[in-house]
Every structure is written in C-alpha cells, then in structure tokens.
Design a protein around this motif. Structure first.
Motif, PDB file in Angstrom:
ATOM      1  N   PRO A 170      -5.440   9.304  -4.964  1.00  0.00           N
ATOM      2  CA  PRO A 170      -5.287   8.563  -3.712  1.00  0.00           C
ATOM      3  C   PRO A 170      -5.648   7.091  -3.886  1.00  0.00           C
ATOM      4  O   PRO A 170      -6.399   6.727  -4.792  1.00  0.00           O
ATOM      5  CB  PRO A 170      -6.279   9.256  -2.771  1.00  0.00           C
ATOM      6  CG  PRO A 170      -7.331   9.812  -3.675  1.00  0.00           C
ATOM      7  CD  PRO A 170      -6.643  10.148  -4.981  1.00  0.00           C
ATOM      8  N   SER A 171      -5.115   6.257  -3.012  1.00  0.00           N
ATOM      9  CA  SER A 171      -5.447   4.835  -3.030  1.00  0.00           C
ATOM     10  C   SER A 171      -6.880   4.626  -2.561  1.00  0.00           C
ATOM     11  O   SER A 171      -7.359   5.314  -1.657  1.00  0.00           O
ATOM     12  CB  SER A 171      -4.496   4.061  -2.121  1.00  0.00           C
ATOM     13  OG  SER A 171      -4.951   2.738  -1.929  1.00  0.00           O
ATOM     14  N   GLY A 173      -6.929   3.029  -7.606  1.00  0.00           N
ATOM     15  CA  GLY A 173      -6.944   4.395  -7.118  1.00  0.00           C
ATOM     16  C   GLY A 173      -8.355   4.951  -7.124  1.00  0.00           C
ATOM     17  O   GLY A 173      -9.248   4.409  -7.772  1.00  0.00           O
ATOM     18  N   SER A 221       0.763   3.815  -3.110  1.00  0.00           N
ATOM     19  CA  SER A 221       0.309   5.182  -2.864  1.00  0.00           C
ATOM     20  C   SER A 221       1.332   6.210  -3.336  1.00  0.00           C
ATOM     21  O   SER A 221       0.958   7.277  -3.835  1.00  0.00           O
ATOM     22  CB  SER A 221       0.013   5.377  -1.369  1.00  0.00           C
ATOM     23  OG  SER A 221      -1.054   4.541  -0.969  1.00  0.00           O
ATOM     24  N   GLU A 279       0.833  -1.202   0.000  1.00  0.00           N
ATOM     25  CA  GLU A 279       0.000   0.000   0.000  1.00  0.00           C
ATOM     26  C   GLU A 279       0.870   1.256   0.000  1.00  0.00           C
ATOM     27  O   GLU A 279       0.534   2.262  -0.630  1.00  0.00           O
ATOM     28  CB  GLU A 279      -0.932  -0.032   1.216  1.00  0.00           C
ATOM     29  CG  GLU A 279      -2.073   0.945   1.154  1.00  0.00           C
ATOM     30  CD  GLU A 279      -3.007   0.740  -0.010  1.00  0.00           C
ATOM     31  OE1 GLU A 279      -3.753   1.689  -0.317  1.00  0.00           O
ATOM     32  OE2 GLU A 279      -3.003  -0.350  -0.631  1.00  0.00           O
ATOM     33  N   ALA A 330       0.384   8.913  -6.141  1.00  0.00           N
ATOM     34  CA  ALA A 330       0.447  10.320  -5.746  1.00  0.00           C
ATOM     35  C   ALA A 330       1.018  11.200  -6.860  1.00  0.00           C
ATOM     36  O   ALA A 330       0.649  12.374  -6.982  1.00  0.00           O
ATOM     37  CB  ALA A 330       1.283  10.466  -4.477  1.00  0.00           C
TER      38      ALA A 330
END
Length: 358
Positions: A177-178, A185, A168, A164, A172
């Motif tokens: 965002p995850s 996403g 991320s 994660e 980014a």
C-alpha cells in the motif's frame, strides 16, 4: 541487443540530498548540441523521459537552434540514465530526491564540466517545467529567461491525487500500500526490501499505464477520437494497449516511483531561502519568464499558472495558453504538430523580445 548509449556521464561523487540521505557514487547523464562557446540553454528531461525524448524541440531554424545555442539536456535522477534504481546495486530503496537535488546536480554539471557562468535560458515540459522554475528560484541570477510549458512551480493537491492513483495501482501489484502522497510504499511486515518479479512488473506497469491514460490527454481529445484520426490507432483498446501499456511496460517500476516521488513533493519554496513561502519564492525570480499552460491540461490547469505569474514581480512573468485539445500532450513530446509549431513560435518571439544580458 545492448542499448546504444548516446549520452555522456558527469560524476558527482557521493551526492548529499535534501532528505539527509545520499546517492553513493552519483552521476548525471547528459547530451549536448551546438558549440560550447555559444550562449547556453538547459533543457531538462520530464517524467519517465529519456534524453532522446527531448530531441524533437531541437532543430535548425527552430528556437532551440544548435547553430545559435549550446543546448544541454540533463536527465532526472531516476530516469534510468542518471543515477536510478535500475543502475544502482539492488537490495535497498533508492534515496529520496527532490527537484532541488536535481537542479543542484545540473548546476554542478554546467559550471564544473563546461565552466558556464550564465545561461541564456532554462526551458522544459512537465517535470522539465518544474525544473525551470526550480532553477530560477535556486539560482536567480544565473539565467536570462525561463520557459516552463505545461508544468508548475508547485505540485497542486489535485496533481498529487492523480499521481497517488497511478502510484497505488503500481504498488498494488507488489501487494504494497501507499504510505501517502510524497512517500513511497508501506513495507510489508516481516518482509525486507526486494526486487519485482516479472509478473508484478507486467501487471503493475500495465495498470499504471491505463491509470495514466485518463490524465495525459483531455476529454475532448477522446471525444474527438484524435487517437484514431491523428495517431492512427484502430480503437480505444488498441490505443490503451499499444500506446499506454507499451509506454509503461518500457519503464522500470522503481525508476517511475523515484521520479513520481520527486514530482509529488515539487515546490520551489522548499529551500532555505524561502522556508515554505511560495509567494516569496516566485517573487524572487529575476529571469524573464514565459509560462505556457495548456487550455485542457488536466495536470496543470491555466488557473495555477495565472497565480504563478501574479506572484512574480512586475515585468517578469507573462502567460500564454496552448489553445489545444491535446491536454498535457500539447507541450510535448512533439506528437501534436500544430502545438509544436505554436510552442516554437511563442518561444521564438519571447527570445527575440528579450536579448542576451551578457
């Protein structure tokens, strides 16, 4: 210069997936070594790995000897050679793929392309290890042996957290965002799916590589400066730039995200036979199993492997641990010469102790 294609393609047609989605006109890339009449071994690729990244373990006089075995290396969906975002029409997200989907495709390759009805073994490192476990639970009667090294039958929560983080960091760069572990996403409001800009790729992939750097090797590897003494880098920053960033920047970000999602969702019990019962899935394994975790592997600690073996029926599983400070890299892709010898010796002994059943 165009990439030299040194593998073959098996067409799958429109490939239905566990998610209910499908890969349109799907294909699986593969390469073989040896005589198709010899006992067959499936040796799947790992996270981000190309087919050629598996060659280091195949050699005359090693366990994976092409004079003795017919060795098939199938590529994961998302690796850039099998069906992947990078070789599909742009403009929409790639379908969600699982280990189950990958192994079902490999089974089609093995049975339909080669007419094979039984395998000598399935072996693999990292995500290749996960596919070994998947084969043994999905097709329990199909092979004599499996050898998963530095991998797991279920992606642990800690492993999901690590993934994660790097996911991320990559997202980014695209200001996305995850959506959470095992997901992609979160789509930005009012924006349709779009390809990556060159700047987003460069920033995102370098961040991905640097995030990965703290996980691929152990604390002791860095403390002992093995990256200098053995791998020949001049400094920590040289290693970060010319090993980790170079590796990451050689990849397609969408391909990495497809494979990462497959990895985060890894769990052999996520199939109808077991309905989420992990212990039942491991107890179903009939193939003799040699589980080889790394002592200092930060992804797949030996404790998880010990539990996997405990859940197998008596006489099925055995455990041995890489006595190495190379962390996850003890299992591949051949950079640690001592660990490569250790792995081959353990595999050779295991194969000799368990003769072919057919």
């Amino acid at each position: 210069m165009a990439e030299r294609i040194d593998y073959e393609i098996f067409k799958l047609g429109d490939w239905e997936l566990q998610s209910g989605e499908k890969i349109t006109d799907a294909h699986i890339a593969y390469k073989t070594f040896g005589d198709p009449k010899s006992p067959a071994i499936v040796y799947p690729t790992w996270f981000s790995g190309s087919i050629s990244d598996n060659f280091w373990l195949i050699e005359e006089d090693k366990t994976l000897d092409p004079r003795k075995y017919f060795i098939i290396i199938p590529a994961l969906f998302g690796n850039g050679q099998s069906s992947s975002p990078s070789n599909q029409p742009a403009g929409k997200p790639f379908p969600r793929c699982t280990f189950y989907d990958n192994v079902r495709a490999q089974y089609a390759l093995v049975t339909q392309r080669f007419g094979i009805t039984h395998l000598r073994a399935v072996v693999g490192w990292s995500m290749g290890a996960a596919q070994s476990f998947q084969w043994a639970t999905q097709y329990p009667d199909f092979m004599d042996l499996i050898v998963p090294f530095c991998g797991s039958a279920r992606t642990s929560l800690h492993n999901q957290v690590f993934l994660e983080g790097v996911k991320s960091a990559l997202l980014a760069a695209k200001k996305i965002p995850s959506a959470g572990s095992g997901e992609g996403g979160v789509a930005v409001a009012g924006e349709t799916y779009r390809t990556w800009t060159s700047e987003e790729k460069d920033v995102g992939l370098k961040a991905f590589g640097r995030g990965y750097a703290g996980w691929g090797f152990s604390q002791a590897f860095y403390r002992e400066k093995v990256y200098e003494k053995v791998l020949g880098y001049k400094s920590l920053e040289d290693f970060m730039v010319n090993f980790w960033e170079t590796w990451a920047c050689s990849k397609d970000p969408e391909n990495l995200l497809v494979m990462l999602q497959t990895w985060q969702n890894g769990d052999v019990s996520k199939q109808e036979l077991y309905n989420g019962d992990f212990e039942k899935a491991l107890g179903s394994i009939k193939a003799k199993t040699l589980v080889l975790p790394g002592k200092t592997d930060l992804y797949f600690p030996p404790e998880d492997s010990e539990y996997e073996v405990v859940c197998m029926k008596p006489g099925i599983g055995q455990l041995d641990i890489f006595p190495s400070i190379w962390g996850h890299w003890a299992g591949g892709p051949g950079d640690s010469k001592e660990d490569a010898v250790w792995l081959d010796q353990r595999m050779k002994r295991f194969f000799s102790e368990n003769p072919c059943s057919v």
